[in-house]
Design an enzyme around this catalytic site. Sequence first.
Site, short mmCIF file in Angstrom:
data_model
loop_
_atom_site.label_atom_id
_atom_site.label_comp_id
_atom_site.label_asym_id
_atom_site.label_seq_id
_atom_site.Cartn_x
_atom_site.Cartn_y
_atom_site.Cartn_z
N SER A 173 -15.87 -28.39 -28.76
CA SER A 173 -14.82 -29.23 -28.22
C SER A 173 -13.96 -28.42 -27.24
CB SER A 173 -13.98 -29.82 -29.35
OG SER A 173 -13.11 -30.81 -28.88
N HIS A 182 -18.06 -36.94 -32.51
CA HIS A 182 -17.56 -35.66 -32.01
C HIS A 182 -17.82 -34.52 -32.98
CE1 HIS A 182 -15.46 -33.12 -29.30
NE2 HIS A 182 -14.47 -32.86 -30.12
#
Length: 645
Positions: free
Chosen positions: A478, A619
């Site tokens: 991320s 994610h």
Amino acid sequence: SPEWTTVLDLDDLDPPESETASTWVWNGSTLLDEGPGGRWDRALITLSPGGSDADITREMDLMKGKFLTAAEGGFELPVAAKTSCSYRTRDEVLIGTDFGGDGSSMTDSGYPRVIKSWKRGTPLEEAVKVFEAEQTDIAAAQYAYHDRGAMHEFRMRQITFYTSTYEYRVPKLDGSATADGEEATFEKVSIPEDASIGTFGTDAMVSLRSDWSPPGSDTTYAAGSLLVLPMSAVMASDWSTVLPMFEPTPTISLSDTTTTKDYIILSVLEDVLTKLVLWKRGADGSWTNVPAPKDSVPVGEDVSISNVNRDDAKDNSVYLWRSGYLKPTTLELVTDVGTGLATGEPLKASPEHFDASGLIVEQNFCSSADGTKIPYFVIRRADAPLDGTNPTLLDAYGGFEISMLPGYSADAGAAWLEAGGVRVEANIRGGGEYGPTWHQAALREKKYKSYEDMEAVAQDLIDRKVTSPNKLACIGGSNGGLMVGNLITRPIASRLFGAAVCQVPLLDMKVYSKLLAGASWMAEYGNPDVPGDWDFLRRHSAYHLLRHDCLGLPEGEGEGGISADPDWTCPKTLFTTSTRDDRVHPGHARKMVRSLLEEARPKGKADVVHYWENVEGGHGGTADNKQEAKMWALTYSFLKQTLGL
């Protein structure tokens, strides 16, 4: 050992109706709290198809252990969307979602902009709008709750990732009035926009992210402080009775707070080592700092606290969770934090997933480019030769005020440490290890400080002869993926690492704010559509660094190229992402890999580039244990082959 009853098995549910999701992932629950005497018999369950941020909501009757359909009067949202939904009373929820399915009730960041009051037994289309934020805000929220005999209702505009405005009223939560029919009106809460507020009974708890002098006060409280005073005083702008329950120092910060019936427990970090601070509220409303365990947590370990009861005001019991790089997670029960917080009754312990004998944990500090001291942990064999030959994996995050704290990692232990590898976790700026100022030191135009910190840690590992560049890899996901993207393209960093693993990354900072939830992160990175912001964003947009600075390709149509860096070569790199990532678009990883394969490799600049895109996972990259095992098997196989372990 307690006897468990299975109430819900996600694998027994009909699978999601989606071409890219076959698995339900637990996304959380909200219990019905009706205050003293409440039944706690209903819950709103959120389930994600394939691990996406978008989820569905179903109401469960906890006594019968079954979902309630809409026909039975249950609250049900069968279409996945980014939704906030919580009980206000038994027969009313406050909900924000994509009401029309066209995005018109969502913000530019893709989160709820409109909050409505939805009454039981009525269709969602009849829900009444009670609050609305601005289109450019991140999200709107309205929530009401019981707290130790008091009742509170807030509504909030989250303007940026770190700033919000609050309004407040004292509601009637007995079912006599719905949110749109309350007599009490909302009034503005006069605290800084970058502060946050919660409650403990009739008291307010205000957390600061910047230095602040309250109205009428000659005292300035530092960023990272926790202030406590009556909620009524906050609304009257009377700060004369404020109690600074916590004030930071350059090495001490507030990591977390946990509340029980009579106590607030502060988890405090001192140079990334946790200690506990205990405050008790007396019958007269006064607060007293009471003795708490003074034994420091050993280097490489951590302790965290959670409530035994979903109603944290029921009693003073808590769970103690202990974990460490070499210590499997253990769970202890403390029945009264006021008398026994040091140790609890052992309840459960995770098994040892790898042989930790002969392994040690060290904490070192090094100086970054500007002289700032950066802490990092090293996990290695005690007899590892300090001759630069140890395959070493350096992990960090460095963003959003998120701290990297010690914890047990079965995959890292079994796949890496047992085989003789060295694992390093760096507490670089941008994280929260030293409070808001540590985060703000690597914010927006200062984001490069995170990457300088990583370069400093890598160089220190090399100088200490723990490893050498061809034996050193970096890993991050991320925001940490953006970090890795920078490390493989920066002139200094790319020479310090022989390999890299880049997970669910942001990489193209020119377009990130227009993809999925990207607009919500502009307070962290900057706005690429503002010329002054793009000037500094360009310097840490890994995609642009690769194509233009490293390879010398033209940056725009009709523009000539710039001089390529003749000395740059991309470390051997593995990229991983997820098709169902609806937070950071998988396009970031896809286009970076394409450039490396089609533009850098023909020039002999990127010989080893691997790419794995999991269909599910959101994610988090994976949706279940099987997928996670595959991802980490791929990752550690790549690292072992690349670094020679």
